[in-house]
Design a protein around this motif. Sequence first.
Motif, PDB file in Angstrom:
ATOM      1  N   ASP A  14       2.518 -17.669   0.671  1.00 46.36           N
ATOM      2  CA  ASP A  14       1.596 -16.893   0.382  1.00 46.36           C
ATOM      3  C   ASP A  14       1.132 -15.975   1.186  1.00 46.36           C
ATOM      4  O   ASP A  14       0.292 -16.023   2.352  1.00 46.36           O
ATOM      5  N   ARG A  15       1.399 -14.694   0.823  1.00 49.46           N
ATOM      6  CA  ARG A  15       0.901 -13.519   1.490  1.00 49.46           C
ATOM      7  C   ARG A  15      -0.718 -12.924   1.281  1.00 49.46           C
ATOM      8  O   ARG A  15      -0.896 -11.776   1.751  1.00 49.46           O
ATOM      9  N   ARG A  16      -1.185 -13.476   0.173  1.00 46.67           N
ATOM     10  CA  ARG A  16      -2.395 -12.757  -0.377  1.00 46.67           C
ATOM     11  C   ARG A  16      -3.521 -13.128   0.819  1.00 46.67           C
ATOM     12  O   ARG A  16      -3.422 -13.921   1.699  1.00 46.67           O
ATOM     13  N   GLN A  39      -7.440  -9.152  -8.160  1.00 42.99           N
ATOM     14  CA  GLN A  39      -6.497  -8.353  -7.222  1.00 42.99           C
ATOM     15  C   GLN A  39      -5.273  -9.323  -6.967  1.00 42.99           C
ATOM     16  O   GLN A  39      -5.507 -10.403  -6.500  1.00 42.99           O
ATOM     17  N   PRO A  40      -4.063  -9.112  -7.352  1.00 44.24           N
ATOM     18  CA  PRO A  40      -2.829 -10.026  -7.221  1.00 44.24           C
ATOM     19  C   PRO A  40      -2.745 -10.327  -5.410  1.00 44.24           C
ATOM     20  O   PRO A  40      -1.950 -11.508  -5.252  1.00 44.24           O
ATOM     21  N   ASP A  41      -3.137  -9.521  -4.545  1.00 48.24           N
ATOM     22  CA  ASP A  41      -2.916  -9.665  -3.306  1.00 48.24           C
ATOM     23  C   ASP A  41      -4.319 -10.260  -2.632  1.00 48.24           C
ATOM     24  O   ASP A  41      -4.353 -10.457  -1.226  1.00 48.24           O
ATOM     25  N   ARG A 133      -9.146  -5.385   2.103  1.00 44.82           N
ATOM     26  CA  ARG A 133      -7.871  -5.039   2.690  1.00 44.82           C
ATOM     27  C   ARG A 133      -7.803  -4.431   4.002  1.00 44.82           C
ATOM     28  O   ARG A 133      -6.983  -4.819   4.858  1.00 44.82           O
TER      29      ARG A 133
END
Length: 233
Positions: A14-16, A39-41, A133
Motif C-alpha cells: 500500500d503506497r498511500r 483522496q485515493p492516495d 502530501r
Amino acid sequence: MSEPPGSPAPTDTDRRVRVVIADDERVVRDGLRLMLHTQPDLVVVGTAGDGEHALRLVTDLRPDVLMLDVRMPVRDGLWTLARLAERELLATTRVLVLTTFDLDEYVDEALSTGAAGFLLKSAAYEEITAAVRATAAGDGALSPSVAGRLIRGYAEARAARTRDPARAELLATLTPRERDVLALIGEGLSNAEIAARLTVSEHTVKSHVSRLLAKTGCRDRAQAAVLAHRTGR
C-alpha cells in the motif's frame, strides 16, 4: 483508534500516505478524516483527542504524517511534538501542525522542535490535502501568514546583521549556491520558484536542498527556513 470501518486495511504494498489526526474537537477530527478519505492516495489510520493519545498512536502505528492541533487537553500539541523529537520518531513520522492559532510562540516552538509544516484550520480543502502530501514527501507546508512572518523576520535579522554563532558556523559549510537556496527557502519559496529565481532546473534545486539539509542537520525545509531566519541569510 484503528482505521475507520469501511477503509481498506493497509498492506505491505500500500503506497498511500498514512495519517493520524490529533484534535480535541471530534467534529474537526471527523471532518478531516472524511476529507482525507476522499483522496485515493491518503488514508487515516487513527485519531486522537489529546496529546498523550496522539503520542501512543504514533508510537504504535508509525504513520507517515501526524496532523497535530496545538491546544488540546491532558497534553497539548507542542508537548507531543517535543516527546516525538526526544524519541526520534520524527525521522519516520512528519508532523503537520493544523491549528486555529498562528501565534508567534506557537510557530517558533513548533518549527524549531521539528514540525514539518504549520497550517491554519481556515485553509481551503485543497490546501490541506496538498499540505499533507507535501509533508509526507519531506517538503513541508506553511500557511501564507506563517511564511510571511518568517520572511519579515528574515529581513529584520539580515538588516540588523544578527547572527547565532553556532548556526553561522553551519553556514560556512555551504557552497555559495547552497546559501542562495537556503535564503530563498527562508523567503518561503517552493523548489519550482527557487529554480525560476536562480534560472536552474528544479532537479538541481532539489539536489542543493538535499545537500544543505544534510550539512546543517535540518530535518526538512521548515527547519531550514527557521535557520535562514535566525542567521539572517
